[in-house]
Design a protein around this motif. Sequence first.
Motif, PDB file in Angstrom:
ATOM      1  N   THR A  40       2.366  -6.860  -9.873  1.00 28.95           N
ATOM      2  CA  THR A  40       2.810  -5.499  -9.574  1.00 28.95           C
ATOM      3  C   THR A  40       1.641  -4.612  -9.201  1.00 28.95           C
ATOM      4  O   THR A  40       1.709  -3.826  -8.239  1.00 28.95           O
ATOM      5  CB  THR A  40       3.542  -4.900 -10.788  1.00 28.95           C
ATOM      6  N   TRP A  84       8.171  -3.849  -8.243  1.00 31.55           N
ATOM      7  CA  TRP A  84       9.295  -4.229  -9.117  1.00 31.55           C
ATOM      8  C   TRP A  84       9.962  -5.503  -8.607  1.00 31.55           C
ATOM      9  O   TRP A  84      10.301  -6.396  -9.377  1.00 31.55           O
ATOM     10  CB  TRP A  84      10.302  -3.084  -9.143  1.00 31.55           C
ATOM     11  N   SER A 107       7.622  -8.497  -9.232  1.00 26.87           N
ATOM     12  CA  SER A 107       7.526  -8.895 -10.644  1.00 26.87           C
ATOM     13  C   SER A 107       8.710  -9.747 -11.087  1.00 26.87           C
ATOM     14  O   SER A 107       8.622 -10.466 -12.082  1.00 26.87           O
ATOM     15  CB  SER A 107       7.428  -7.644 -11.528  1.00 26.87           C
ATOM     16  N   ARG A 108       9.819  -9.684 -10.367  1.00 27.39           N
ATOM     17  CA  ARG A 108      11.009 -10.449 -10.742  1.00 27.39           C
ATOM     18  C   ARG A 108      11.002 -11.877 -10.180  1.00 27.39           C
ATOM     19  O   ARG A 108      11.891 -12.669 -10.483  1.00 27.39           O
ATOM     20  CB  ARG A 108      12.261  -9.711 -10.241  1.00 27.39           C
TER      21      ARG A 108
END
Length: 479
Positions: free
Chosen positions: A366, A464, A467-468
């Motif tokens: 991130t 975001w 990061s997933r």
Amino acid sequence: MFGIYLKRELSRRKKAALVIAMGLALGIALVITVNSVSAGMTQAQDKVLKSLYGLGTDMTVTKARSAPKAGSSQGPRFQFDAKSDSKTSQSSDRVMTQGGQALKSSLVQRVAAQKGVASAVGALSLNVTKVDGSFTQGKAQSSGGGQQGGPGGSGGGQPQVQGGGANFDVNSYSVAGVDVTDQALGPLATMKITSGKTFTSAQTDAKVAVVSTSYAKEKKYKAGSTFKISGTEYTVIGIATPDSSESTTDVYLPLKQAQSLGDAKNKVTTIYVKATDSKQIATVKKTIQSNISGTTVTTSSDLASTVSGSLSTASNLATSVGKWLSIAVLAAAFLVAALLTSSAVSRRVREFGTLKALGWPSRRVTRQVVGESVVNGLIGGGLGIALGLAAAYAVTAISPKLTAQLGSTGGGMGGGPGGGGPGQQTAKNTVEIALSAPVSVTTIALAVGLAVAGGLIAGAMGGWRASRMRPADALRSVS
């Protein structure tokens, strides 16, 4: 490691980075342009108000002119002697107070004594109408015989007057009576002496005058020239040029001389007031109105509401439509930057999945995406500042002319001596102002803040999403 990877990734994706930066740059440039033009509008309006009020003047005290009685006339009247000469030159001056009903000079001291008032100065506004010309006497001549003399049909020439008539020039100009003991406040405060000298404190009743540059040019006056008003001769001691815009007064005289000319002994038409604290102007206005009845107190904010013309229109557009437009464009730029960053992240599935497989935690991924976005935002901010400064410079270089018309505030405002200002119900002053677009340090700081904010918003959305991602996503993307 962070910096090396950041530099490499940005160099690999130059086109995507440039698209994001340019989107932010356009939004930031528009914000800078609108803010600078709005600042220029504010400066222009301040110049217009100062040209009428006088430097340092916070408000004026006047009294509305009462309605004329039935059958009476307040217009100028001229009477000339009838002489037997065939051609007779005639000249007459009509001096009238202007701007509002005259106030007693003692009110100046009463206003100055009010709480919150630092100083007060009285001035008298006059309008002089000069009629100059000549009558030519006609001659009676017989029309000769043989013609019908009239309805009765009788012949014989009846005498007829031929020739003769009148040829007159009418010249009107404004005069301001100035308190020579305090010239820092009032009509002469915004004037700069460019030739000769100004009044001295000892010339309270001297037959001397200061004239505006435009009037001196029209009449070919210079320091040492003389002219007459109602038979009284005055010597020009100085030529004055307004600091900003255009002067509404042609001639400045000591207050006592102006009172003598206007048959207004111990009278003034406008009281210029300076407050001790500019933030307490509204309070001072209420104090004067409550303690001195029958007067009208007008502040700069009251006068600003009477400004019309292209300056007012452009100012309204810049402050309303322009700001909303810049906000909309900036929001769109932020959204586009965020979507492009998110789209770029989705194409880097294999990269981020591999980095996680090598041990990179989600927060590090991130941070990497946010760092790239912030750099893109700073690049966009730099480009936007350059574009905004160029646009502001172009506006200042072109200097478009805007006009400001100052109408009546409802009967109270003296508006500055001599000029048919807002104190008259139907009069209007038209002032021409050159628009500039100054860029302040605050505007530049705002642009930098917007650039960083745009980068953070785009980076937050892309980070975001990055990061997933899981290491397994990288394996799925391998064909």
